[in-house]
Design a protein around this motif. Sequence first.
Motif, PDB file in Angstrom:
ATOM      1  N   ILE A 263     -47.026  78.208  18.173  1.00 39.73           N
ATOM      2  CA  ILE A 263     -47.219  78.317  19.626  1.00 39.73           C
ATOM      3  C   ILE A 263     -46.503  79.541  20.174  1.00 39.73           C
ATOM      4  O   ILE A 263     -47.037  80.268  21.012  1.00 39.73           O
ATOM      5  CB  ILE A 263     -46.714  77.045  20.338  1.00 39.73           C
ATOM      6  N   PHE A 264     -45.285  79.759  19.687  1.00 44.73           N
ATOM      7  CA  PHE A 264     -44.459  80.853  20.189  1.00 44.73           C
ATOM      8  C   PHE A 264     -44.568  82.092  19.299  1.00 44.73           C
ATOM      9  O   PHE A 264     -44.910  82.002  18.116  1.00 44.73           O
ATOM     10  CB  PHE A 264     -42.995  80.402  20.264  1.00 44.73           C
ATOM     11  N   SER A 265     -44.247  83.246  19.880  1.00 40.95           N
ATOM     12  CA  SER A 265     -44.270  84.490  19.123  1.00 40.95           C
ATOM     13  C   SER A 265     -43.142  84.493  18.086  1.00 40.95           C
ATOM     14  O   SER A 265     -42.144  83.772  18.221  1.00 40.95           O
ATOM     15  CB  SER A 265     -44.109  85.696  20.056  1.00 40.95           C
ATOM     16  N   GLU A 266     -43.317  85.329  17.068  1.00 42.32           N
ATOM     17  CA  GLU A 266     -42.309  85.417  16.010  1.00 42.32           C
ATOM     18  C   GLU A 266     -40.969  85.876  16.564  1.00 42.32           C
ATOM     19  O   GLU A 266     -39.914  85.338  16.207  1.00 42.32           O
ATOM     20  CB  GLU A 266     -42.769  86.398  14.923  1.00 42.32           C
ATOM     21  N   CYS A 267     -41.005  86.882  17.418  1.00 44.11           N
ATOM     22  CA  CYS A 267     -39.750  87.404  17.975  1.00 44.11           C
ATOM     23  C   CYS A 267     -39.032  86.346  18.804  1.00 44.11           C
ATOM     24  O   CYS A 267     -37.806  86.208  18.718  1.00 44.11           O
ATOM     25  CB  CYS A 267     -40.036  88.647  18.829  1.00 44.11           C
ATOM     26  N   PHE A 268     -39.795  85.591  19.598  1.00 45.88           N
ATOM     27  CA  PHE A 268     -39.155  84.572  20.425  1.00 45.88           C
ATOM     28  C   PHE A 268     -38.492  83.506  19.564  1.00 45.88           C
ATOM     29  O   PHE A 268     -37.366  83.067  19.862  1.00 45.88           O
ATOM     30  CB  PHE A 268     -40.161  83.921  21.368  1.00 45.88           C
TER      31      PHE A 268
END
Length: 290
Positions: A263-268
């Motif tokens: 769901i979330f970006s890799e960086c986040f």
Amino acid sequence: MAPQLDSLRVFIVVEVTFVLSLIISRLVRTRIVLRLARKNNPLVKNYLSESFRIAFQAQYGLSIHLLIILGFFVFSTITHPLFNRLLVLLIPQIILILLIFMEGIRLRILDKKLYREEWLPVVTETGDVTGRVAKSVTKDMKNKFMHPVVRVALIFKGRIYLKERDQSRLLDPGMLDYPFEKYMQYNHDIEEAVRNSIGSESKNSDIPVRFLLKYIFENENTKRLVFLYVSEIVDEITFNSLNLTGGKLWTETQIEDNIGNNIFSECFELEFEYLKNTVLLSYHLKNTDS
């Protein structure tokens, strides 16, 4: 009449010699480029490539002209001197003028494109700038160069604002992330990049921000030196002044329940643990004490 015909023949011989020299140069162009660009200077290689490209266009045009002359003298019965001069002398001039005109148009279009181009600094792991490259070029080169990127985590009363990344993003399109992220432009300082990232997504870039950490992110598509900032807002009027759309505030528990679910970006996901143990922990401790 004889001197006129001789002059035309001389012109044809010169044109044939010129075309043959262009053909030979094309056959050995790789050796020429390697010999004149031993220091791996990209500018030299670009100049040589452009020169060869224009030369080869002239070769094609003049070769067609020579074929027309050959066909005319073999199959045509017209022998008027004026027509011969027009065929032999005027057509190659027209061909060369058209090449110059088309090259001028191409350079003008290229100049406009470069004027609108975004130039990204190429940096080392320590942040030292070693050069620059066009954004449109580096996107096709995957992770060959490392570029600085600023990210700003927006936190309102202990909750993190997240929205879907634009589908045009190179990294994790459609995933949930902070609304503020931007490549740092060449010759821009880091604070300017931070304000630009906020201003491009909101109507109020004058919000408090502070630096958190710097780290390197790399995968098969991109390589980035990430500068993570945070903006902690407790005033509802200030938060509403951003006029953000398309996202929502996530609590710490909601995020933890969805980590690892694509769901979330890799960086986040890499940054959340740090935010949790620093910024969010500090917020909870302050509210507990009060």
